[in-house]
Motif scaffolding. Structure first.
Motif, mmCIF file in Angstrom:
data_model
loop_
_atom_site.group_PDB
_atom_site.id
_atom_site.type_symbol
_atom_site.label_atom_id
_atom_site.label_comp_id
_atom_site.label_asym_id
_atom_site.label_seq_id
_atom_site.Cartn_x
_atom_site.Cartn_y
_atom_site.Cartn_z
ATOM 1 N N CYS A 1 -10.318 -24.090 18.064
ATOM 2 C CA CYS A 1 -10.667 -23.078 17.054
ATOM 3 C C CYS A 1 -9.762 -23.180 15.826
ATOM 4 O O CYS A 1 -10.230 -23.116 14.679
ATOM 5 C CB CYS A 1 -10.571 -21.674 17.649
ATOM 6 N N ILE A 2 -8.469 -23.339 16.088
ATOM 7 C CA ILE A 2 -7.509 -23.432 14.986
ATOM 8 C C ILE A 2 -7.757 -24.697 14.168
ATOM 9 O O ILE A 2 -7.689 -24.681 12.926
ATOM 10 C CB ILE A 2 -6.060 -23.410 15.514
ATOM 11 N N LYS A 3 -8.080 -25.803 14.835
ATOM 12 C CA LYS A 3 -8.375 -27.044 14.115
ATOM 13 C C LYS A 3 -9.613 -26.875 13.231
ATOM 14 O O LYS A 3 -9.664 -27.372 12.102
ATOM 15 C CB LYS A 3 -8.600 -28.193 15.093
ATOM 16 N N ASN A 4 -10.628 -26.135 13.727
ATOM 17 C CA ASN A 4 -11.844 -25.902 12.943
ATOM 18 C C ASN A 4 -11.526 -25.113 11.677
ATOM 19 O O ASN A 4 -12.027 -25.431 10.586
ATOM 20 C CB ASN A 4 -12.881 -25.162 13.788
ATOM 21 N N ILE A 5 -10.690 -24.091 11.805
ATOM 22 C CA ILE A 5 -10.288 -23.313 10.633
ATOM 23 C C ILE A 5 -9.544 -24.199 9.637
ATOM 24 O O ILE A 5 -9.815 -24.188 8.437
ATOM 25 C CB ILE A 5 -9.396 -22.120 11.047
ATOM 26 N N SER A 6 -8.597 -24.996 10.147
ATOM 27 C CA SER A 6 -7.795 -25.864 9.292
ATOM 28 C C SER A 6 -8.668 -26.882 8.567
ATOM 29 O O SER A 6 -8.509 -27.110 7.357
ATOM 30 C CB SER A 6 -6.740 -26.580 10.137
ATOM 31 N N ASP A 7 -9.614 -27.494 9.292
ATOM 32 C CA ASP A 7 -10.498 -28.492 8.683
ATOM 33 C C ASP A 7 -11.386 -27.862 7.610
ATOM 34 O O ASP A 7 -11.645 -28.473 6.566
ATOM 35 C CB ASP A 7 -11.375 -29.142 9.755
ATOM 36 N N THR A 8 -11.846 -26.646 7.852
ATOM 37 C CA THR A 8 -12.706 -25.958 6.883
ATOM 38 C C THR A 8 -11.950 -25.675 5.597
ATOM 39 O O THR A 8 -12.461 -25.889 4.488
ATOM 40 C CB THR A 8 -13.251 -24.648 7.482
ATOM 41 N N VAL A 9 -10.699 -25.197 5.729
ATOM 42 C CA VAL A 9 -9.887 -24.905 4.540
ATOM 43 C C VAL A 9 -9.603 -26.183 3.754
ATOM 44 O O VAL A 9 -9.653 -26.200 2.512
ATOM 45 C CB VAL A 9 -8.569 -24.208 4.942
ATOM 46 N N LYS A 10 -9.342 -27.289 4.454
ATOM 47 C CA LYS A 10 -9.091 -28.562 3.770
ATOM 48 C C LYS A 10 -10.313 -29.015 2.985
ATOM 49 O O LYS A 10 -10.195 -29.533 1.868
ATOM 50 C CB LYS A 10 -8.689 -29.628 4.795
ATOM 51 N N LEU A 11 -11.503 -28.816 3.562
ATOM 52 C CA LEU A 11 -12.727 -29.198 2.867
ATOM 53 C C LEU A 11 -12.958 -28.334 1.624
ATOM 54 O O LEU A 11 -13.501 -28.800 0.619
ATOM 55 C CB LEU A 11 -13.926 -29.092 3.814
ATOM 56 N N LEU A 12 -12.532 -27.089 1.693
ATOM 57 C CA LEU A 12 -12.681 -26.203 0.535
ATOM 58 C C LEU A 12 -11.798 -26.642 -0.630
ATOM 59 O O LEU A 12 -12.056 -26.270 -1.777
ATOM 60 C CB LEU A 12 -12.370 -24.759 0.927
ATOM 61 N N GLU A 13 -10.774 -27.445 -0.332
ATOM 62 C CA GLU A 13 -9.962 -28.003 -1.404
ATOM 63 C C GLU A 13 -10.813 -28.900 -2.305
ATOM 64 O O GLU A 13 -10.583 -28.982 -3.515
ATOM 65 C CB GLU A 13 -8.801 -28.814 -0.826
ATOM 66 N N LEU A 14 -11.817 -29.575 -1.710
ATOM 67 C CA LEU A 14 -12.693 -30.452 -2.490
ATOM 68 C C LEU A 14 -13.510 -29.654 -3.502
ATOM 69 O O LEU A 14 -13.851 -30.159 -4.573
ATOM 70 C CB LEU A 14 -13.636 -31.226 -1.561
ATOM 71 N N TYR A 15 -13.844 -28.406 -3.140
ATOM 72 C CA TYR A 15 -14.575 -27.527 -4.050
ATOM 73 C C TYR A 15 -13.636 -26.749 -4.976
ATOM 74 O O TYR A 15 -14.094 -25.956 -5.793
ATOM 75 C CB TYR A 15 -15.403 -26.511 -3.248
ATOM 76 N N LYS A 16 -12.328 -26.965 -4.792
ATOM 77 C CA LYS A 16 -11.294 -26.231 -5.540
ATOM 78 C C LYS A 16 -11.426 -24.716 -5.316
ATOM 79 O O LYS A 16 -11.254 -23.916 -6.240
ATOM 80 C CB LYS A 16 -11.361 -26.562 -7.034
ATOM 81 N N LEU A 17 -11.718 -24.373 -4.080
ATOM 82 C CA LEU A 17 -11.883 -22.962 -3.719
ATOM 83 C C LEU A 17 -10.923 -22.528 -2.613
ATOM 84 O O LEU A 17 -10.976 -21.389 -2.157
ATOM 85 C CB LEU A 17 -13.330 -22.704 -3.253
ATOM 86 N N ASP A 18 -10.061 -23.432 -2.144
ATOM 87 C CA ASP A 18 -9.171 -23.105 -1.032
ATOM 88 C C ASP A 18 -8.227 -21.959 -1.368
ATOM 89 O O ASP A 18 -7.843 -21.178 -0.478
ATOM 90 C CB ASP A 18 -8.367 -24.331 -0.595
ATOM 91 N N SER A 19 -7.866 -21.801 -2.656
ATOM 92 C CA SER A 19 -6.951 -20.722 -3.040
ATOM 93 C C SER A 19 -7.599 -19.349 -2.923
ATOM 94 O O SER A 19 -6.913 -18.324 -2.955
ATOM 95 C CB SER A 19 -6.456 -20.934 -4.475
ATOM 96 N N ARG A 20 -8.895 -19.316 -2.801
ATOM 97 C CA ARG A 20 -9.625 -18.052 -2.710
ATOM 98 C C ARG A 20 -9.765 -17.577 -1.265
ATOM 99 O O ARG A 20 -10.335 -16.508 -1.015
ATOM 100 C CB ARG A 20 -11.028 -18.222 -3.315
ATOM 101 N N VAL A 21 -9.297 -18.375 -0.317
ATOM 102 C CA VAL A 21 -9.510 -18.094 1.102
ATOM 103 C C VAL A 21 -8.196 -17.741 1.787
ATOM 104 O O VAL A 21 -7.198 -18.462 1.666
ATOM 105 C CB VAL A 21 -10.162 -19.301 1.807
ATOM 106 N N MET A 22 -8.216 -16.612 2.492
ATOM 107 C CA MET A 22 -7.082 -16.208 3.317
ATOM 108 C C MET A 22 -7.495 -16.306 4.781
ATOM 109 O O MET A 22 -8.585 -15.873 5.162
ATOM 110 C CB MET A 22 -6.676 -14.766 3.001
ATOM 111 N N VAL A 23 -6.633 -16.864 5.595
ATOM 112 C CA VAL A 23 -6.889 -16.911 7.037
ATOM 113 C C VAL A 23 -6.578 -15.547 7.628
ATOM 114 O O VAL A 23 -5.534 -14.955 7.343
ATOM 115 C CB VAL A 23 -6.042 -18.005 7.711
ATOM 116 N N ASP A 24 -7.500 -15.025 8.428
ATOM 117 C CA ASP A 24 -7.302 -13.739 9.106
ATOM 118 C C ASP A 24 -7.804 -13.896 10.532
ATOM 119 O O ASP A 24 -8.999 -13.861 10.802
ATOM 120 C CB ASP A 24 -8.073 -12.629 8.391
ATOM 121 N N LEU A 25 -6.859 -14.072 11.462
ATOM 122 C CA LEU A 25 -7.237 -14.308 12.858
ATOM 123 C C LEU A 25 -7.649 -13.023 13.566
ATOM 124 O O LEU A 25 -8.019 -13.053 14.736
ATOM 125 C CB LEU A 25 -6.082 -14.986 13.606
ATOM 126 N N GLY A 26 -7.588 -11.900 12.846
ATOM 127 C CA GLY A 26 -8.032 -10.632 13.427
ATOM 128 C C GLY A 26 -9.478 -10.302 13.119
ATOM 129 O O GLY A 26 -9.962 -9.231 13.482
#
Length: 428
Positions: A242-267
């Protein structure tokens, strides 16, 4: 309270005039962005068999549905969300359609809940569903469409909180609980309510170490580094996935230059049962509730036919977007329709006024004719109240010279214009 034909049911609302024009602006912007990403529109019935609409949704949502019986005694319901109906279409009518499938919708939903700010019992959702890919690339695309859609309608400060429902399910399994036994814990974590979480934890027989993990979940918010804390406290292969899936998704959002707009919230532990993977919610600072959210639901299609298709998507509350834009002071580009009011001074000129109106409409100019036979002064007052920018006055003397008077209401100026040159005048 006694029924009266002058009332409408609680949780419904009448929409008209400028309000609807603002809503149309929002919806048109959303539709345009969805289509830019390759999504095609889908529409399903407003009401269906309850059993179909309830598939995969869970008891909480099912209890909020408007249910009724038809004349044959069959149990029907108004749709409360759109994902299950679309999954039914995919499972039945689109099984042989090439994958991936990208769909979008703009439609009313219905839930028998207490009305709240930005959501009545009848409310509108806009959203997308992406079928056919289990890769984080699909999750990243859906998140990117979500963010860019809210940006495009004019909202400022859009941010997204990203979690994973598989994480909570894996921890529940590690603790030796069923999802039913952990339902109260899930609700408390989702609301980030420490007091109710402590009460829920007292009701279950799990180790103190696992209780600490449950206490930790709603506090793990921030950049991707917060995921390390859960890995330090739980040694579980599914949690790592699960954690790897979150990490991979955030890395892909870097390609869209949108990763700064995303906060991880495990709750984030969304309440609809069909979610299986990454889930998210979107916010702007001027609205104290989520504008929308979504996530992955890989097993829902399989609940209709037995053969699953991976899928992910989101829903945005159109009503809440409208409210947020108003709170941010957004200036909607209203058209002040109509653009032209035609006043004729003499009954004999009614036919000529109609001809002029027909020709102006052919130019794409929204044009009204006064049908109350107002005097000139009253007609101008009416145009001013309505915010109509131009008045074409058809008078006998001017018409005999092949002219009309065009009054610019904003500048309080008027001039005579040859009838055959009205096209050139308004095209300027």
């Amino acid at each position: 309270m006694q029924f009266t034909k002058l009332r409408i049911p609680k949780g419904t609302q009448d929409y008209y005039f400028d309000y609807l024009e603002k809503r149309s602006y929002i919806e048109n912007k959303m539709r345009k962005n969805f289509e830019l990403w390759g999504y095609k529109e889908i529409r399903t019935p407003t009401f269906e068999y309850f059993e179909s609409l309830a598939t995969g949704t869970g008891l909480e949502l099912q209890e909020s549905m408007f249910r009724f019986k038809d004349k044959g005694g069959r149990q029907l319901a108004l749709r409360a969300e759109m994902t299950s109906p679309i999954a039914r279409v995919v499972a039945t009518e689109l099984r042989s359609h090439p994958l991936p499938m990208r769909m979008y919708y703009l439609a009313p939903m219905f839930r028998y809940e207490e009305p709240q700010s930005g959501r009545q019992r009848e409310f509108w959702h806009a959203g997308i569903e992406l079928f056919g890919s289990s890769l984080p690339d699909a999750d990243a695309e859906v998140l990117a469409v979500f963010i860019t859609t809210l940006d495009d309608i004019g909202l400022k400060g859009v941010s997204v909180e990203l979690g994973h429902v598989g994480l909570f399910k894996s921890i529940v399994e590690e603790a030796g609980l069923s999802l039913d036994e952990a339902a109260a814990i899930r609700r408390s974590i989702d609301k980030k309510d420490d007091a109710s979480l402590e009460t829920a934890l007292k009701e279950v027989d799990v180790s103190s170490a696992m209780k600490d993990v449950f206490r930790l979940l709603p506090k793990l918010r921030g950049d991707i580094s917060v995921t390390k804390k859960i890995l330090d406290n739980v040694d579980n292969e599914n949690v790592e996935i699960c954690i790897k899936n979150i990490s991979d998704t955030v890395k892909l959002l870097e390609l869209y230059k949108l990763d700064s707009r995303v906060m991880v919230d495990l709750g984030i532990v969304r309440g609809i049962d069909y979610y299986t993977g990454a889930v998210f919610e979107g916010f702007v600072k001027d609205l104290g509730t989520a504008l929308g959210g979504g996530g992955r639901y890989d097993n829902l299609v399989g609940e209709f036919t037995g053969e699953s298709i991976p899928a992910t998507g989101f829903a945005i509350g159109v009503d809440r977007c409208h409210l947020a834009l108003e709170k941010q002071g957004f200036k909607f580009p209203l058209k002040n329709s109509p653009q032209i009011l035609i006043l004729y001074i003499d009954q004999e000129l009614k036919g000529e006024a109609v001809k002029i109106a027909v020709n102006l409409r052919k130019l794409g100019l929204s044009t009204e004719i006064d049908i109350l036979e107002r005097k000139l002064t009253k007609g101008l007052e009416h145009a001013n109240k309505r915010g109509i920018p131009y008045v074409v006055i058809v008078g006998k003397t001017e018409f005999e010279q092949g002219e009309v008077v065009v009054r610019n209401m904003e500048k309080e100026m008027q001039e005579k214009v040859k009838i055959e040159k009205l096209k050139n005048y308004f095209q300027k």
